[in-house]
Design an enzyme around this catalytic site. Structure first.
Site, PDB file in Angstrom:
ATOM      1  N   ARG A  38      43.652  26.749  34.687  1.00 16.82           N
ATOM      2  CA  ARG A  38      44.270  25.952  35.762  1.00 16.82           C
ATOM      3  C   ARG A  38      44.420  24.490  35.342  1.00 16.82           C
ATOM      4  NH1 ARG A  38      41.850  28.169  41.528  1.00 16.82           N
ATOM      5  NH2 ARG A  38      43.211  29.982  41.638  1.00 16.82           N
ATOM      6  N   LYS A 199      39.228  45.522  48.538  1.00 17.69           N
ATOM      7  CA  LYS A 199      39.497  45.871  49.934  1.00 17.69           C
ATOM      8  C   LYS A 199      40.945  46.218  50.195  1.00 17.69           C
ATOM      9  CE  LYS A 199      35.777  43.554  52.256  1.00 17.69           C
ATOM     10  NZ  LYS A 199      35.420  42.424  53.087  1.00 17.69           N
ATOM     11  N   GLY A 354      42.564  35.655  39.649  1.00 12.66           N
ATOM     12  CA  GLY A 354      41.548  35.177  38.711  1.00 12.66           C
ATOM     13  C   GLY A 354      40.977  36.262  37.805  1.00 12.66           C
ATOM     14  N   GLY A 377      44.906  34.058  45.984  1.00 13.57           N
ATOM     15  CA  GLY A 377      45.335  34.238  47.376  1.00 13.57           C
ATOM     16  C   GLY A 377      46.782  33.818  47.617  1.00 13.57           C
TER      17      GLY A 377
HETATM   18  C1  3PG Z   1      41.630  29.475  44.995  1.00 10.00           C
HETATM   19  O1  3PG Z   1      40.920  29.369  43.997  1.00 10.00           O
HETATM   20  O2  3PG Z   1      41.919  30.568  45.498  1.00 10.00           O
HETATM   21  C2  3PG Z   1      42.219  28.233  45.584  1.00 10.00           C
HETATM   22  O3  3PG Z   1      41.778  27.107  44.910  1.00 10.00           O
HETATM   23  C3  3PG Z   1      41.913  28.139  47.050  1.00 10.00           C
HETATM   24  O4  3PG Z   1      40.544  28.132  47.258  1.00 10.00           O
HETATM   25  P1  3PG Z   1      39.960  28.771  48.585  1.00 10.00           P
HETATM   26  O5  3PG Z   1      40.218  30.249  48.514  1.00 10.00           O
HETATM   27  O6  3PG Z   1      38.507  28.429  48.587  1.00 10.00           O
HETATM   28  O7  3PG Z   1      40.692  28.154  49.734  1.00 10.00           O
HETATM   29 MG    MG Z   2      40.817  31.889  47.084  1.00 11.60          MG
END
Ligand code: 3PG
Ligand code: MG
Length: 397
Positions: A38, A199, A354, A377
């Site tokens: 990132r 999930k 990730g 997400g």
């Molecule tokens: C992530 O790593 O998914 C983003 O930086 C957002 O983080 P969060 O899911 O804690 O909001």
């Molecule tokens: Mg996240």
């Protein structure tokens, strides 16, 4: 067609204070950054601002401190990493708002950088607060959102801030959006999605949207266990999600209605725990004390065949517990196959999330993919067809 506000490349920003929101939410263990793609991905944006002699003020978050100062979640190690990458000092500021921060933002020499402490140490960040946004905006002349991975959050430094300062989308953010939109709107068919994760309930929205657009969907990982159990097999001690029978039935109906092929594991690697040897089993051989930790050879072959037949592949979610070598063969074979076909058969391959990117890096296949999204997400929500608040905030009305 909605238009996103972009910064004119020729705009003179020399001496201007650029408030740059990035996503430096990287894994840190004992103060050491363990994976930094990132950070690397944002470097071209930062370098271009340095070349344009802007004063760069970076806003970022780490983890979920929920409005409290959590020393382990300081961005200090990131300032150090950034300074190594850029070969210049990066000033680290403990306070992210207030008169000192504003004064300091003005003092930054042209082409230099100041990194503000974890913005989530302030509870107002997650509240999309008007007063906090006003305070933050005082530190810049323009604002750039280069934080695609957190643009699905309606947080102050991503959303509300855009109402108080001239705001633009960063190049990296635009690239992420472009690739994901291409996947759902005009990818070359046949398109295959390989989707894992634990999930089914959190991924059903994205699945249902993808079923309508793709020809094949391969469900793997712990999510597949819920389907295998639904087929009537014993899954032993494997992770699965309870009370999802109706959802699974609905999803299976969607597959039929949209003529999309559903592929599930046909054989698996099981073990008694995460540290023992793996045993190849057909689905009807799973015992009460077994854990499903990877896919078997037959399944690998079926997935490889589908990859061979595809022109576009989307991958989100490793196929097994790849962190342990004993259970990493499925993910490794899939990563290698996609990467090989991308290089030799002009397959377009996109992966996100990730864990998936970590698996691809572990098997040294990253250069074989057309595009790796840095987001988790946000990547899924955009695939689901949702409007991301951080992107909406950058639209030209
Ligand atoms: C992530 O790593 O998914 C983003 O930086 C957002 O983080 P969060 O899911 O804690 O909001
Ligand atoms: Mg996240």
């Amino acid at each position: 067609m909605v238009k996103i506000n972009q910064l004119d490349e020729n705009l003179n920003i020399e001496g201007k204070r650029v408030l740059l929101r990035v996503d430096f939410n990287v894994p840190i263990n004992d103060g050491a950054i363990t994976e930094d793609s990132r950070i690397e991905r944002i470097l071209p944006t930062i370098k271009s601002l340095i070349n344009k002699k802007a004063k760069i003020i970076i806003i970022a978050h780490l983890g979920r401190p929920k409005g409290k100062i959590v020393p382990e979640l300081t961005l200090k190690p990131i300032a150090k990493k950034l300074s190594n990458y850029l070969n210049q000092d990066v000033v680290f500021l403990n306070e992210s708002i207030g008169s000192l921060a504003i004064q300091n933002s003005k003092k930054i020499p042209n082409g230099k950088i100041m990194l503000l402490e974890n913005i989530r140490f302030y509870k107002e960040e997650e509240l999309n607060s008007v007063s906090f946004a006003k305070e933050l905006s005082k530190m810049g002349d323009i604002y750039i959102n280069e934080a695609f991975p957190c643009s699905h959050r309606a947080h102050t430094s991503v959303c509300e801030i855009t109402k108080h300062i001239n705001s633009y989308a960063g190049k990296q953010l635009l690239e992420e959006v472009k690739v994901i939109k291409m996947l759902t709107d005009n990818a070359t068919k046949p398109i295959t999605c390989i989707i894992g994760g634990s999930k089914i309930s959190t991924k059903s929205g994205v699945l249902i949207n993808l079923i309508k657009k793709m020809q094949n969907i391969v469900i793997v990982g712990a999510m597949a266990n819920t389907f295998i159990k639904h087929q009537g097999y014993n899954i032993g001690q494997s992770i699965f999600e309870k009370k999802q029978e109706n959802l699974i039935e609905n999803i299976i109906q969607e597959f039929k209605k949209n003529n999309c092929n559903l592929l599930l594991p046909e054989d698996v690697i099981t073990s008694k725990n995460y540290n023992s040897k793996g045993v190849l089993k057909s689905l009807d051989q799973i015992n009460d004390d077994d854990l499903i930790l990877d896919i078997g050879e037959k399944t690998i072959q079926s997935i490889s065949k589908v990859i061979d037949e595809s022109k576009t592949i989307l991958w989100n979610g490793p196929v097994g517990y790849f962190e342990v070598d004993e259970f990493s063969l499925g993910s490794k074979k899939v990563a290698n196959k996609i990467s090989e076909n991308t290089k030799t058969k002009s397959l377009v391959s996109i992966a996100g999330g990730g864990d998936t990117v970590a698996a691809i890096n572990k098997f040294k296949c990253s250069s074989g993919f057309t595009y790796l999204s840095t987001a988790g997400g946000a990547f899924l929500e955009l695939l689901e067809g949702k409007v991301l608040p951080g992107i909406k905030a950058l639209e030209i009305n």
